[in-house]
Enzyme design. Structure first.
Site, mmCIF file in Angstrom:
data_model
loop_
_atom_site.group_PDB
_atom_site.id
_atom_site.type_symbol
_atom_site.label_atom_id
_atom_site.label_comp_id
_atom_site.label_asym_id
_atom_site.label_seq_id
_atom_site.Cartn_x
_atom_site.Cartn_y
_atom_site.Cartn_z
ATOM 1 N N PHE A 79 40.041 42.888 46.449
ATOM 2 C CA PHE A 79 38.833 43.393 47.276
ATOM 3 C C PHE A 79 38.126 44.416 46.544
ATOM 4 C CE2 PHE A 79 36.171 44.952 50.528
ATOM 5 C CZ PHE A 79 36.236 44.023 51.773
ATOM 6 N N PHE A 134 45.162 47.100 51.787
ATOM 7 C CA PHE A 134 46.089 47.077 52.907
ATOM 8 C C PHE A 134 47.479 46.318 52.564
ATOM 9 C CE2 PHE A 134 47.904 45.510 57.065
ATOM 10 C CZ PHE A 134 47.879 46.632 57.759
ATOM 11 N N GLU A 135 47.363 44.951 51.741
ATOM 12 C CA GLU A 135 48.398 44.560 51.248
ATOM 13 C C GLU A 135 49.629 45.350 50.120
ATOM 14 O OE1 GLU A 135 45.454 42.942 51.859
ATOM 15 O OE2 GLU A 135 46.219 42.434 53.958
ATOM 16 N N ALA A 192 40.457 50.033 45.663
ATOM 17 C CA ALA A 192 39.028 50.653 45.986
ATOM 18 C C ALA A 192 38.578 50.395 47.684
ATOM 19 C CB ALA A 192 38.025 49.984 44.837
ATOM 20 N N ILE A 252 35.996 51.523 50.142
ATOM 21 C CA ILE A 252 34.631 52.195 50.263
ATOM 22 C C ILE A 252 34.159 52.136 51.847
ATOM 23 C CG2 ILE A 252 32.272 51.775 49.402
ATOM 24 C CD1 ILE A 252 33.373 50.334 47.115
ATOM 25 N N ASP A 272 31.683 50.000 53.216
ATOM 26 C CA ASP A 272 31.787 48.568 53.495
ATOM 27 C C ASP A 272 32.564 48.159 54.667
ATOM 28 O OD1 ASP A 272 31.032 48.111 50.867
ATOM 29 O OD2 ASP A 272 32.705 47.645 49.814
ATOM 30 N N THR A 273 33.234 49.259 55.409
ATOM 31 C CA THR A 273 34.164 48.899 56.353
ATOM 32 C C THR A 273 34.294 49.898 57.567
ATOM 33 O OG1 THR A 273 36.459 48.548 57.093
ATOM 34 C CG2 THR A 273 36.311 49.717 54.942
ATOM 35 N N HIS A 293 36.905 50.077 59.550
ATOM 36 C CA HIS A 293 38.116 50.544 59.524
ATOM 37 C C HIS A 293 38.502 51.077 58.190
ATOM 38 C CE1 HIS A 293 38.410 46.133 58.185
ATOM 39 N NE2 HIS A 293 39.626 46.588 57.758
ATOM 40 N N ARG A 327 33.857 56.259 38.944
ATOM 41 C CA ARG A 327 35.237 56.640 38.724
ATOM 42 C C ARG A 327 35.879 55.392 37.993
ATOM 43 N NH1 ARG A 327 33.048 58.896 42.736
ATOM 44 N NH2 ARG A 327 33.880 60.939 43.581
HETATM 45 N N1 INI Z 1 40.369 46.250 51.194
HETATM 46 C C1 INI Z 1 40.151 47.197 50.282
HETATM 47 O O1 INI Z 1 40.816 47.220 49.303
HETATM 48 N N2 INI Z 1 38.801 47.965 50.124
HETATM 49 C C2 INI Z 1 37.993 47.867 51.193
HETATM 50 O O2 INI Z 1 37.118 48.608 50.914
HETATM 51 C C3 INI Z 1 38.210 46.822 52.417
HETATM 52 N N3 INI Z 1 37.065 47.091 53.442
HETATM 53 O O3 INI Z 1 36.201 47.139 53.275
HETATM 54 O O4 INI Z 1 37.609 46.442 54.350
HETATM 55 C C4 INI Z 1 39.483 46.077 52.298
HETATM 56 N N4 INI Z 1 39.756 45.318 53.372
HETATM 57 C C5 INI Z 1 40.725 44.053 53.267
HETATM 58 C C6 INI Z 1 42.068 44.780 53.628
HETATM 59 O O5 INI Z 1 42.573 45.563 52.628
HETATM 60 C C7 INI Z 1 42.894 43.576 53.933
HETATM 61 O O6 INI Z 1 43.068 42.901 52.708
HETATM 62 C C8 INI Z 1 42.515 42.802 54.966
HETATM 63 O O7 INI Z 1 42.206 43.473 56.089
HETATM 64 C C9 INI Z 1 43.425 41.564 55.320
HETATM 65 O O8 INI Z 1 44.906 42.221 55.726
#
Ligand code: INI
Length: 161
Positions: free
Chosen positions: A23, A62-63, A85, A87, A90-91, A93, A132
């Site tokens: 991501f 998240f993973e 990263a 941001i 972007d989200t 959550h 960065r």
């Molecule tokens: N994952 C990121 O690494 N960066 C982000 O900014 C991001 N946003 O914006 O949602 C993001 N989402 C995906 C998340 O990490 C998981 O991969 C997804 O929710 C599936 O579990």
């Protein structure tokens, strides 16, 4: 009294895994390049046939913890580096992803005893993240350096046991 410090010049015995989030790969790919550049300049074999370095890609920050945990438990690595990263723009959550990622990575490190470098950028905008990751400086380089320091520090403490 013992004073323990990590060194940057004795990387020959270190095996390192880097876990990178896809991501925002415009950012994380640059962090990875900076990180590998740092490791190579300090003597780590970063070639595709390297037995010192592995790279694992995960979908998002998240993973990072679960894959980092599996790699740490394998016993193959002295130190791990996570790169991501998140941001805010972007989200909705943002806080959830950042909290789970950071808490998860910290707990993998404590549970396994393998140092894990927290290389997840958390910024308000893509511009700040890119600044960065190479436009101004590349924090990936610093994460590489911190990995070398921690791997060396842990080994120094273990030698004193
Ligand atoms: N994952 C990121 O690494 N960066 C982000 O900014 C991001 N946003 O914006 O949602 C993001 N989402 C995906 C998340 O990490 C998981 O991969 C997804 O929710 C599936 O579990």
């Amino acid at each position: 009294m013992a004073t323990f410090e990590g060194r940057f010049t004795d990387a020959s015995g270190l095996r390192i895994a880097v876990v990178v989030a896809r991501f925002n790969d415009l950012v994380t790919g640059k962090l990875l390049s900076g990180c590998l550049d740092c490791l190579a300049r300090h003597g780590i074999d970063t070639s595709s046939s390297s037995s010192q370095l592995d790279v694992a890609w995960v979908p998002g920050s998240f993973e990072l913890p679960i894959v980092t945990q599996q790699l740490a438990r394998s016993g193959r690595y002295e130190v791990l580096i996570t790169l991501g990263a998140v941001i805010r723009g972007d989200t909705p959550h943002f806080d959830v992803v950042v909290a789970e990622s950071s808490k998860g990575i910290a707990s993998v490190s404590r549970e396994t005893g393998v140092p894990v470098i927290f290389g997840v950028l958390t910024t308000d905008t893509m511009q700040q993240a890119l600044e960065r990751a190479g436009i101004k400086s590349n924090l990936g380089w610093s994460y590489g350096l911190q990995a070398l320091e921690m791997g060396s520090l842990m080994a120094a403490i273990a030698r004193a046991d």
